[in-house]
Design a protein around this motif. Structure first.
Motif, PDB file in Angstrom:
ATOM      1  N   GLN A 183       0.812  -1.211   0.000  1.00  0.00           N
ATOM      2  CA  GLN A 183       0.000   0.000   0.000  1.00  0.00           C
ATOM      3  C   GLN A 183       0.851   1.269   0.000  1.00  0.00           C
ATOM      4  N   ALA A 184       1.954   1.268   0.759  1.00  0.00           N
ATOM      5  CA  ALA A 184       2.767   2.492   0.887  1.00  0.00           C
ATOM      6  C   ALA A 184       3.290   2.986  -0.464  1.00  0.00           C
ATOM      7  N   PRO A 185       3.943   2.133  -1.265  1.00  0.00           N
ATOM      8  CA  PRO A 185       4.387   2.621  -2.578  1.00  0.00           C
ATOM      9  C   PRO A 185       3.227   2.975  -3.499  1.00  0.00           C
ATOM     10  N   THR A 186       2.098   2.291  -3.329  1.00  0.00           N
ATOM     11  CA  THR A 186       0.913   2.637  -4.110  1.00  0.00           C
ATOM     12  C   THR A 186       0.428   4.039  -3.734  1.00  0.00           C
ATOM     13  N   ASP A 187       0.493   4.369  -2.436  1.00  0.00           N
ATOM     14  CA  ASP A 187       0.114   5.722  -1.994  1.00  0.00           C
ATOM     15  C   ASP A 187       0.984   6.770  -2.683  1.00  0.00           C
ATOM     16  N   ILE A 188       2.290   6.545  -2.718  1.00  0.00           N
ATOM     17  CA  ILE A 188       3.193   7.509  -3.354  1.00  0.00           C
ATOM     18  C   ILE A 188       2.861   7.619  -4.841  1.00  0.00           C
ATOM     19  N   ALA A 189       2.559   6.482  -5.459  1.00  0.00           N
ATOM     20  CA  ALA A 189       2.180   6.491  -6.874  1.00  0.00           C
ATOM     21  C   ALA A 189       0.903   7.291  -7.092  1.00  0.00           C
ATOM     22  N   LEU A 190      -0.050   7.186  -6.171  1.00  0.00           N
ATOM     23  CA  LEU A 190      -1.293   7.966  -6.274  1.00  0.00           C
ATOM     24  C   LEU A 190      -1.009   9.461  -6.120  1.00  0.00           C
ATOM     25  N   ALA A 191      -0.073   9.789  -5.265  1.00  0.00           N
ATOM     26  CA  ALA A 191       0.317  11.195  -5.117  1.00  0.00           C
ATOM     27  C   ALA A 191       0.930  11.708  -6.420  1.00  0.00           C
ATOM     28  N   ILE A 192       1.757  10.884  -7.049  1.00  0.00           N
ATOM     29  CA  ILE A 192       2.361  11.255  -8.330  1.00  0.00           C
ATOM     30  C   ILE A 192       1.264  11.430  -9.384  1.00  0.00           C
ATOM     31  N   LYS A 193       0.300  10.520  -9.378  1.00  0.00           N
ATOM     32  CA  LYS A 193      -0.817  10.607 -10.327  1.00  0.00           C
ATOM     33  C   LYS A 193      -1.604  11.896 -10.129  1.00  0.00           C
ATOM     34  N   TYR A 194      -1.811  12.273  -8.872  1.00  0.00           N
ATOM     35  CA  TYR A 194      -2.531  13.513  -8.561  1.00  0.00           C
ATOM     36  C   TYR A 194      -1.788  14.713  -9.144  1.00  0.00           C
ATOM     37  N   VAL A 195      -0.502  14.762  -8.941  1.00  0.00           N
ATOM     38  CA  VAL A 195       0.295  15.878  -9.451  1.00  0.00           C
ATOM     39  C   VAL A 195       0.327  15.844 -10.978  1.00  0.00           C
ATOM     40  N   GLN A 196       0.391  14.652 -11.528  1.00  0.00           N
ATOM     41  CA  GLN A 196       0.391  14.505 -12.986  1.00  0.00           C
ATOM     42  C   GLN A 196      -0.874  15.134 -13.587  1.00  0.00           C
TER      43      GLN A 196
END
Length: 390
Positions: A203-216
């Motif tokens: 979940q933790a790396p997925t959270d960071i990926a979701l943050a990246i997606k948000y900024v994207q």
């Protein structure tokens, strides 16, 4: 002399003896990191306050010399010997720090060093946004924009440490200010933390990926060029940074359609969960394998697939981003040998990387923002990012 003054003098002398002995034990502990308590305290404290110790030792040495001159007792003679040894030891360690700085072409700002400020911060809700809502949980990240105004910025995603079990965004404000000064928009990200019942290895790396997606999706709002993205982290956050960046690069991360990071900056990272489990590391009674137990759920024998998923070395490909690793040789939390073996694996697979080794330094060597280790790490990060994230 009154009895009160005599007692006060004895108390003062006793305190002086105590401090002199304590300083020596901390220096001895730095040379012998296996020493119980002082091996851990010494390597941590001398990582960022060694010059302070040297100055104190010189003052104490002068004071003990005066005491010996006025009263040549065995105790005063012993105090002179203790403080001379402390001066020699701390002087040697300071020389080692200076040699290491020279080796890595680092210019030390001694005024910044002597300020000795502890680098700890708390979240700023005014500059934080919610990047993901998962049930009743709102995951946030703190956004810090550069002060200079340009049409496009580089984004960097910072991931805090805390043994996977604690910590929050803006935990290391000096690192935020550093990246901000280099023209990055800093996205300091919170993520799911581990507990006895929650093991967020996936979940933790997925959270960071979701943050990246948000900024994207909001790249125009923040004026960022996502093709120049960097992921950075310290300790457990460094492990999550590597896990996320390498997972994006080899397409094993759960969130799709993300740009591959140009670089990873990992400060004493959790780069090898196997080394953490088997390394018998311990800091002030906390066993290093507790981090694995909480984050992954148990041992490598119990969860071999989870360990393979979490281990960055299992995800090295031709697309793996350039990786900077900075680690202390006397790290009591994350075994240095694991960092070296990880760097060796990157070398064998021709991945651009650099391992910066800090002799006599422990985990948290950058807890004081002006420490020699902090200044080496930041100047190395500057050169590394200038080279691999143009």
């Amino acid at each position: 002399m009154s009895k009160f003054k005599q007692r006060l003098k004895k108390v003062g002398k006793g305190f002086f003896v105590f401090l002199s002995g304590l300083l020596l034990l901390l220096i001895v502990g730095t040379f012998w990191p296996q020493l119980i308590i002082f091996g851990q305290l010494g390597t941590i404290m001398t990582s960022f306050w060694n010059l302070h110790f040297l100055i104190l030792a010189v003052i104490f040495g002068a004071a003990s010399g005066w005491l010996w001159h006025t009263h040549a007792t065995w105790l005063n003679k012993s105090l002179v010997a203790i403080n001379v040894l402390t001066v020699l030891g701390s002087g040697y360690l300071l020389g080692s720090q200076i040699n290491t700085a020279n080796k890595y072409d680092t210019k030390i700002d001694w005024g910044q060093y002597l300020s000795g400020k502890v680098d700890m911060g708390t979240p700023d809700e005014k500059t934080s946004v919610t990047y993901s809502q998962q049930g009743s949980t709102n995951l946030k990240m703190q956004v810090t924009m550069p002060k200079n105004k340009t049409k496009s910025y580089k984004p960097i995603f910072m991931i805090h440490g805390g043994g996977y079990m604690a910590g929050s965004r803006n935990q290391q404000p000096s690192w935020v200010k550093y990246y901000q000064s280099k023209g990055y928009v800093v996205f300091d990200v919170d993520y799911h933390l581990a507990s006895k019942s929650q093991h967020p290895w996936k979940q933790a790396p997925t959270d960071i990926a979701l943050a990246i997606k948000y900024v994207q999706k909001n790249a125009a709002k923040y004026h960022v060029d996502m093709d120049k993205m960097v992921i950075a982290g310290s300790s457990a956050g460094g492990g999550v940074a590597l896990q996320t960046a390498y997972g994006i690069a080899d397409h094993t991360i759960a969130v799709k359609g993300l740009p591959t990071p140009k670089a990873v900056v990992a400060i004493y990272p959790g780069s090898d969960p196997y080394a953490l489990w088997y390394g018998n590391s311990s800091l002030m009674g906390m066993q290093g394998n507790i981090c694995d137990r909480y984050y992954i759920g148990g041992s490598p024998d119990q969860y071999p697939k989870r360990y393979a998923a979490v281990s960055p070395s299992r995800h090295i490909t031709k697309q793996t981003p350039a990786t900077l690793i900075v680690a202390g040789e006397n790290d009591h939390v994350i075994p240095y040998q694991g960092q070296k073996e990880f760097a060796d694996q990157l070398q064998r697979k021709n991945v651009a990387h650099r391992l910066v080794t800090l002799p006599h330094s422990d985990h948290f060597f950058d807890i004081a923002g002006g420490s020699v280790g902090s200044q080496i790490a930041r100047q190395q990060a500057t050169r590394f990012l200038n080279k691999y994230n143009k």
